[in-house]
Design a protein around this motif. Structure first.
Motif, PDB file in Angstrom:
ATOM      1  N   ARG A  34       0.829  -1.216   0.000  1.00  0.00           N
ATOM      2  CA  ARG A  34       0.000   0.000   0.000  1.00  0.00           C
ATOM      3  C   ARG A  34       0.863   1.266   0.000  1.00  0.00           C
ATOM      4  N   ILE A 167      -2.621   7.211   3.333  1.00  0.00           N
ATOM      5  CA  ILE A 167      -2.180   5.842   3.594  1.00  0.00           C
ATOM      6  C   ILE A 167      -1.112   5.776   4.689  1.00  0.00           C
ATOM      7  N   THR A 265      -7.879  -2.633   0.874  1.00  0.00           N
ATOM      8  CA  THR A 265      -7.198  -3.174   2.050  1.00  0.00           C
ATOM      9  C   THR A 265      -8.172  -3.912   2.953  1.00  0.00           C
TER      10      THR A 265
END
Length: 429
Positions: A34, A167, A265
């Protein structure tokens, strides 16, 4: 002084053992993906994190020489909590990859040391009857920790990614939550762990004896009958899984145009950390029941097929690139169920090979070779994937299953190993 009830510390101790392992082995993969790290770098550098578990047998005898096992448990949990918080503070930095990897190394060594101390403390703090009684409890709470780390924490990170839109911040907060869990375990165990009379450092007079026994144990491990076949089995039986484990999560996360499935996610956390863990657990339970009834020798080939063929679901997913979550979850369940069932043969063979005067130490050496078998193939998995692309990479995984079949064909196992006698089945019923 009234003895502490095992219910007060066994479940929490093995929950605390599971959290750092799943953070190092799984949470790191999702987080780095990510954060934009390439598949090659993810596979190469996170595979090195297996090393502490590879060399764990080399320093495990010396833990007895320095401090009590209770001391090691408490201080390792404090160090693990601090390390998880440290990762949280490195993620906003420009050089977060190097900084966080250094802390992950610290976490990996601390976690491996904690494993040694916790397993030793389990045997010191419980009677033989209690050890047998609580073996299922410790496994259950280790699995709960796996679900918490591989499922709930990843889902939390996904929810924070959505709500904050940042993130690095989302993953920093997630690691702070993980740090809070470990520090809570540290605070609780510093008070709740009993202090067995047998838990004391080795005396000066027997230090040389321990080192001598350690070297003798290592020598006799390689002098066992069929040692070469056993080593090949330990290193190659999981060759497909060693590579697949590093690339399955990047495959789920990568966008469709990059050959992945484009999952969020949160979706990955639910699929891998909940559906996958349920399949893995059920496969392991049924595998254990099958061996108890029929013996490892009769169950070996069904287990070899089970750990190999379900890998084909990734070939299907990579060619179709379906976005249907129920189908993806079903495929992951099937693959993990097969892995759990087939992995039973692997673990039981380690027990079979370790039998003898030094069973505990030889089993620890077996697990070191198990870790090597996962580490080395995993290091090149990212480069292989980026060179071949996902569809061809997963076909390569299926080709690697030939190694699994090949090393299984070399084994010679006693027909009765693992099998309950009729009298034992009647007693358990």
């Amino acid at each position: 002084m009234k003895p502490s009830s095992p219910w007060k510390w066994v479940p929490t101790l093995y929950f605390a053992e599971g959290i750092p392992y799943v953070v190092v082995m799984t949470l790191s993969l999702v987080m780095y993906k990510r954060m934009g790290i390439s598949n090659t770098d993810i596979a190469l550098y996170t595979s090195w994190l297996n090393l502490p578990w590879v060399i764990k047998p080399l320093w495990s005898p010396f833990i007895d020489l320095l401090k009590t096992k209770r001391w090691w448990i408490v201080w390792m949990q404090l160090l693990l909590g601090a390390g998880l918080a440290g990762i949280a503070f490195t993620l906003p930095a420009s050089h977060f990859f190097r900084l966080s990897l250094a802390i992950f190394w610290l976490l990996a060594f601390s976690s491996a040391t904690h494993d040694i101390a916790a397993d030793g403390f389990y045997m010191l703090g419980l009677t033989e009857h209690q050890q047998a009684l609580f073996v299922g409890i410790r496994s259950t709470f280790y699995r709960i920790a796996t679900i918490a780390g591989q499922g709930l924490l990843i889902m939390l990170a996904g929810a924070l990614e959505t709500s904050t839109g940042r993130i690095p911040l989302a993953w920093s907060l997630t690691f702070l939550v993980a740090a809070g869990l470990m520090l809570g375990c540290w605070l609780y165990h510093s008070l709740a762990l009993p202090r067995p009379d047998q838990d004391h450092p080795a005396t000066t007079g027997i230090q040389g004896h321990i080192v001598k026994d350690f070297l003798h144990t290592f020598r006799t491990f390689f002098q066992k009958e069929k040692a070469g076949v056993a080593l090949l089995f330990m290193l190659l039986y999981r060759l497909p899984e060693a590579q697949l484990a590093k690339m399955s999560i990047p495959f789920l996360i990568d966008p469709l145009e990059a050959g992945g499935l484009g999952m969020t996610t949160q979706q990955v956390g639910f699929a891998q950390g909940t559906i996958g863990i349920i399949g893995l657990t059920l496969g392991g339970i049924i595998g254990g029941m099958a061996v108890a009834r029929y013996g490892l020798r009769r169950c070996l080939w069904p287990m070899v097929w089970a750990i190999s063929l379900p890998d084909a679901v990734y070939v299907l997913l990579s060619f179709t690139q379906t976005t249907l979550l129920p189908l993806i979850n079903l495929c992951l369940f099937v693959e993990q169920f097969g892995y759990g069932f087939g992995f039973t043969a692997y673990m039981l063979y380690l027990i079979y090979y370790a039998q003898g005067p030094h069973q505990t130490a030889h089993y620890a050496i077996c697990t070191a070779f198990m870790a090597i078998g996962m580490m080395l193939p995993g290091m090149i998995a990212g480069w292989m994937q980026e060179t071949l692309g996902y569809p061809l990479f997963f076909i390569w995984i299926m080709v690697c299953t030939l190694a699994t079949f090949g090393v299984a064909a070399l084994l010679h196992i006693d027909e009765q190993f693992g099998k309950k006698t009729a009298k034992e089945r009647q007693k358990s019923a």
